[in-house]
Every structure is written in C-alpha cells, then in structure tokens.
Design a protein around this motif. Sequence first.
Motif, PDB file in Angstrom:
ATOM      1  N   ALA A  12       5.080 -13.463 -17.748  1.00 32.52           N
ATOM      2  CA  ALA A  12       6.518 -13.262 -16.943  1.00 32.52           C
ATOM      3  C   ALA A  12       6.871 -14.344 -16.430  1.00 32.52           C
ATOM      4  O   ALA A  12       8.065 -14.525 -16.168  1.00 32.52           O
ATOM      5  CB  ALA A  12       6.205 -12.177 -15.869  1.00 32.52           C
ATOM      6  N   ASP A  13       5.846 -15.204 -15.703  1.00 30.79           N
ATOM      7  CA  ASP A  13       6.131 -16.600 -14.971  1.00 30.79           C
ATOM      8  C   ASP A  13       7.008 -17.628 -16.204  1.00 30.79           C
ATOM      9  O   ASP A  13       7.880 -18.200 -15.919  1.00 30.79           O
ATOM     10  CB  ASP A  13       5.330 -17.258 -14.191  1.00 30.79           C
ATOM     11  N   ASP A  15       8.531 -16.626 -18.868  1.00 31.05           N
ATOM     12  CA  ASP A  15       9.723 -16.100 -19.093  1.00 31.05           C
ATOM     13  C   ASP A  15      10.757 -16.707 -18.025  1.00 31.05           C
ATOM     14  O   ASP A  15      12.005 -16.974 -18.167  1.00 31.05           O
ATOM     15  CB  ASP A  15       9.789 -14.788 -19.434  1.00 31.05           C
ATOM     16  N   GLU A  16      10.549 -16.582 -16.844  1.00 29.45           N
ATOM     17  CA  GLU A  16      11.350 -16.798 -15.645  1.00 29.45           C
ATOM     18  C   GLU A  16      11.685 -18.095 -15.652  1.00 29.45           C
ATOM     19  O   GLU A  16      12.980 -18.685 -15.176  1.00 29.45           O
ATOM     20  CB  GLU A  16      10.662 -16.264 -14.287  1.00 29.45           C
ATOM     21  N   ARG A  63      10.633 -18.534  -5.202  1.00 30.90           N
ATOM     22  CA  ARG A  63      11.083 -16.918  -5.518  1.00 30.90           C
ATOM     23  C   ARG A  63      11.776 -16.253  -4.888  1.00 30.90           C
ATOM     24  O   ARG A  63      11.827 -16.395  -3.630  1.00 30.90           O
ATOM     25  CB  ARG A  63       9.767 -16.152  -5.820  1.00 30.90           C
ATOM     26  N   GLU A  65      14.477 -12.442  -4.499  1.00 30.42           N
ATOM     27  CA  GLU A  65      14.008 -11.001  -4.979  1.00 30.42           C
ATOM     28  C   GLU A  65      14.233 -10.599  -6.493  1.00 30.42           C
ATOM     29  O   GLU A  65      13.878  -9.823  -6.977  1.00 30.42           O
ATOM     30  CB  GLU A  65      14.985 -10.087  -4.359  1.00 30.42           C
ATOM     31  N   GLN A  66      14.863 -11.775  -7.170  1.00 32.41           N
ATOM     32  CA  GLN A  66      14.952 -11.693  -8.645  1.00 32.41           C
ATOM     33  C   GLN A  66      13.865 -12.442  -9.450  1.00 32.41           C
ATOM     34  O   GLN A  66      13.892 -12.190 -10.680  1.00 32.41           O
ATOM     35  CB  GLN A  66      16.307 -12.063  -9.015  1.00 32.41           C
ATOM     36  N   GLY A  67      12.974 -13.135  -8.820  1.00 30.17           N
ATOM     37  CA  GLY A  67      12.161 -13.778  -9.336  1.00 30.17           C
ATOM     38  C   GLY A  67      12.149 -15.393  -9.099  1.00 30.17           C
ATOM     39  O   GLY A  67      12.557 -15.704  -8.227  1.00 30.17           O
ATOM     40  N   ILE A  68      11.801 -16.178  -9.926  1.00 32.08           N
ATOM     41  CA  ILE A  68      11.778 -17.712 -10.038  1.00 32.08           C
ATOM     42  C   ILE A  68      13.160 -18.098  -9.777  1.00 32.08           C
ATOM     43  O   ILE A  68      13.770 -18.038 -10.869  1.00 32.08           O
ATOM     44  CB  ILE A  68      10.919 -18.580 -10.990  1.00 32.08           C
TER      45      ILE A  68
END
Length: 168
Positions: A12-13, A15-16, A63, A65-68
């Motif tokens: 997940a990280d 991908d972000e 980070r 609220e939507q991610g990195i």
Amino acid sequence: MIDALPRPVSSADLDELALLLADVVNGGASVSFMLPFTVDDARAWWRKTIEQADPRAGILVARDEQGIVGTVSMHPAWPPNQPHRADIAKLLVHRRGRRRGVGRALMAEIEKRAHAAGFWLLTLDTVRGDPAEFLYMAAGWQRVGVIPEYALYPDGRLCDTVVFYKKV
C-alpha cells in the motif's frame, strides 16, 4: 503526520509513493524523470531505490487523510572521508498538499534526523526559480551557485540547477 517509511515497505505504501511520484513528474517537476511517466514507472523506481538503499539512508513520508502526500530522502555520502555528510533528495509534495507546509515540515524533520544520525553537513540541489528554491532559502540553506542548463524538465525543456548546503 511525518514519520520514517516503515521497512519492509508495504505494498500500500509502495503504491502511494508511486502515485505521489507520478503526480509530481506529470505536474512538470524536474526530479530526474521524463514524460511519458506512468505509475508503473514510479513503482519500479521506488522498489529499486528502497531495495538498494544504504542502510543508513532515510526516507520520510508525510500523510494526510488520503495517504502519502509528501516525501524526502537522506542519502549518506559514500566516500570514507565524508562520514559527516549526507545528500537530501526527492522532496516531493503531491499537488493536493502544496502550500500547506508539507515541504517545510518534511525538511525540518529530515534535518533533525540527519543531525541525530551524526550527519552535520547536508547538500541538495533544485531547479532555479522553482518554489523549492525559496523554501530552502527560507529554511536557512546556503546557496552555493547555479549550474546553467544542468537538467531537463519532464517535457524536455532545459533548466538551471541551484546547489545548496546546510550545517545542522
């Protein structure tokens, strides 16, 4: 929230991080890559960079609220006669996070962590006239000079590079 990128890096990280890098490059930033540049290209670069990183290197992520939303890296100098020096690289902020202090916060934290790790001389470079140049000057970085036509923007236009250093 700013923290060190956990290792091993989760998918997940990864991908972000890929989405972040693709956004920055496709937004026109000169950060080593040329168009066309895909999320898959970015994912492959991040995977290779993380796998081959010096164990003393550090990657911070910010980070929202939507991610990195941002990242910056510290790479220790490799020569044995420069154990006190590290390069700061790839300060990247997603377009959704700009003008919110993300870059400034990432830089403050990487400087603090570099100092704690025993690095007291930091270097970096950026495109002349881009917002990052002014961020670094405001943060107390010392401008060494300009190298004309050093690199290209992703669309192929030439850009000048400004070299900076800071003792922390």
